[in-house]
Design a protein around this motif. Structure first.
Motif, PDB file in Angstrom:
ATOM      1  N   ALA A  42       0.884  -1.203   0.149  1.00 10.01           N
ATOM      2  CA  ALA A  42      -0.159   0.015  -0.012  1.00 10.01           C
ATOM      3  C   ALA A  42       0.777   1.267  -0.069  1.00 10.01           C
ATOM      4  CB  ALA A  42      -0.746  -0.075   1.236  1.00 10.01           C
ATOM      5  N   THR A  43       0.409   2.171  -0.629  1.00 14.11           N
ATOM      6  CA  THR A  43       0.958   3.568  -0.715  1.00 14.11           C
ATOM      7  C   THR A  43       0.186   4.787  -0.272  1.00 14.11           C
ATOM      8  OG1 THR A  43       0.331   3.951  -3.164  1.00 14.11           O
ATOM      9  CG2 THR A  43       2.710   2.877  -2.651  1.00 14.11           C
ATOM     10  N   ASP A  44       0.723   5.755   0.123  1.00 10.69           N
ATOM     11  CA  ASP A  44      -0.040   6.872   0.567  1.00 10.69           C
ATOM     12  C   ASP A  44      -0.411   7.861  -0.525  1.00 10.69           C
ATOM     13  OD1 ASP A  44       2.457   8.514   0.302  1.00 10.69           O
ATOM     14  OD2 ASP A  44       2.672   8.572   2.517  1.00 10.69           O
ATOM     15  N   ALA A  45      -0.967   8.862  -0.227  1.00 10.40           N
ATOM     16  CA  ALA A  45      -1.298   9.984  -1.146  1.00 10.40           C
ATOM     17  C   ALA A  45      -0.052  10.489  -2.246  1.00 10.40           C
ATOM     18  CB  ALA A  45      -2.213  10.967  -0.867  1.00 10.40           C
ATOM     19  N   HIS A  48       4.371   7.526  -1.231  1.00  4.24           N
ATOM     20  CA  HIS A  48       5.265   6.592  -0.171  1.00  4.24           C
ATOM     21  C   HIS A  48       4.681   5.431   0.303  1.00  4.24           C
ATOM     22  CE1 HIS A  48       6.809  10.957   0.777  1.00  4.24           C
ATOM     23  NE2 HIS A  48       7.793  10.360   0.228  1.00  4.24           N
ATOM     24  N   GLU A  50       3.310   2.750   2.376  1.00  2.22           N
ATOM     25  CA  GLU A  50       2.570   2.740   3.915  1.00  2.22           C
ATOM     26  C   GLU A  50       2.830   1.328   4.346  1.00  2.22           C
ATOM     27  OE1 GLU A  50      -0.699   6.011   4.471  1.00  2.22           O
ATOM     28  OE2 GLU A  50      -1.244   4.314   3.204  1.00  2.22           O
ATOM     29  N   LYS A  51       2.782   0.234   3.676  1.00  2.00           N
ATOM     30  CA  LYS A  51       2.796  -1.182   4.066  1.00  2.00           C
ATOM     31  C   LYS A  51       3.471  -1.958   3.084  1.00  2.00           C
ATOM     32  CE  LYS A  51      -0.900  -2.413   6.084  1.00  2.00           C
ATOM     33  NZ  LYS A  51      -2.315  -2.863   6.507  1.00  2.00           N
ATOM     34  N   ALA A  68       4.449  -1.347   8.651  1.00  2.00           N
ATOM     35  CA  ALA A  68       3.639  -0.031   8.501  1.00  2.00           C
ATOM     36  C   ALA A  68       4.835   1.098   8.570  1.00  2.00           C
ATOM     37  CB  ALA A  68       2.495   0.179   9.429  1.00  2.00           C
ATOM     38  N   THR A  70       5.816   5.207   8.199  1.00  2.00           N
ATOM     39  CA  THR A  70       5.557   6.537   8.371  1.00  2.00           C
ATOM     40  C   THR A  70       6.712   7.525   7.868  1.00  2.00           C
ATOM     41  OG1 THR A  70       4.230   6.098  10.266  1.00  2.00           O
ATOM     42  CG2 THR A  70       4.641   8.201  10.097  1.00  2.00           C
ATOM     43  N   TRP A  71       6.263   8.493   6.905  1.00  2.00           N
ATOM     44  CA  TRP A  71       7.151   9.301   6.359  1.00  2.00           C
ATOM     45  C   TRP A  71       7.088  10.744   7.001  1.00  2.00           C
ATOM     46  CZ3 TRP A  71      10.626   6.754   3.096  1.00  2.00           C
ATOM     47  CH2 TRP A  71      10.167   5.600   2.828  1.00  2.00           C
ATOM     48  N   ASN A  72       7.884  11.324   7.606  1.00  2.00           N
ATOM     49  CA  ASN A  72       8.138  12.607   7.909  1.00  2.00           C
ATOM     50  C   ASN A  72       9.214  13.613   7.844  1.00  2.00           C
ATOM     51  OD1 ASN A  72       7.159  14.766   9.563  1.00  2.00           O
ATOM     52  ND2 ASN A  72       7.368  13.841  11.651  1.00  2.00           N
ATOM     53  N   TRP A  78       9.139   2.990  11.064  1.00  2.00           N
ATOM     54  CA  TRP A  78       7.930   1.472  10.795  1.00  2.00           C
ATOM     55  C   TRP A  78       8.026   0.866  12.059  1.00  2.00           C
ATOM     56  CZ3 TRP A  78      13.012   2.358   9.118  1.00  2.00           C
ATOM     57  CH2 TRP A  78      14.239   1.481   9.541  1.00  2.00           C
TER      58      TRP A  78
END
Length: 159
Positions: A42-45, A48, A50-51, A68, A70-72, A78
């Motif tokens: 899975a990718t985010d909008a 990136h 996500e899973k 999972a 998280t990009w910040n 993860w």
């Protein structure tokens, strides 16, 4: 709270270039010693991952697990979603600007397995995973833009 292991390395590249290699999961088997397969589930909008499903072989720790992400900004972290062998696999890469256009990368990792294992052995396994990952990341990024940025479908065959 579980103990974690961390280590840092300086890479001769800008943070964006380093993060580009970190985000290219399809090529992990080429530069990480432990990851044998990587599949983005899975990718985010922003595009990136996500899973991500990873097939890991780190000697004492062999597992097929899902993380999972998280990009910040200049940090990616993860946490474990599911695993056959692991109870915990939490970590992060944190990138910081270093003099001369370089990047200091800090890798932090916490591993806990479902089978009984001495804490000392777990810390040793974490240290080995971190050291190999940082050395592989450095080599991959510093090998040049052609190697680090080639993300084509056949990119895995180029090395």
């Amino acid at each position: 709270m579980a103990e974690h292991t961390s280590s840092s390395i300086t890479i001769e590249a800008a943070p964006a270039d380093v993060m580009g290699v970190i985000a290219d999961f399809a090529r992990y088997p080429e530069w990480t010693g432990e990851v044998k397969e990587a599949e983005v589930l899975a990718t985010d909008a922003a595009g990136h991952a996500e899973k991500v499903r990873l097939l890991l072989d780190a000697g004492a720790i062999k597992d097929d697990h899902t993380l999972a992400y998280t990009w910040n900004g200049n940090q990616v972290s993860w946490t474990l979603v599911k695993s056959q062998m692991l109870r915990t696999l939490d970590g992060s890469y944190t990138l910081a600007d270093a003099p001369g256009g370089r990047t200091e990368v800090t890798y932090q990792l916490t591993v806990d397995v479902k089978i009984p294992m001495l804490g000392m052995i777990k810390r040793k396994a974490e240290k080995v995973i971190i050291d190999r990952a940082l050395a592989g990341l450095k080599k991959r990024v510093e090998s040049g833009p052609g190697e680090a940025e080639a993300g084509s479908a056949d990119g895995a065959k180029k090395l």
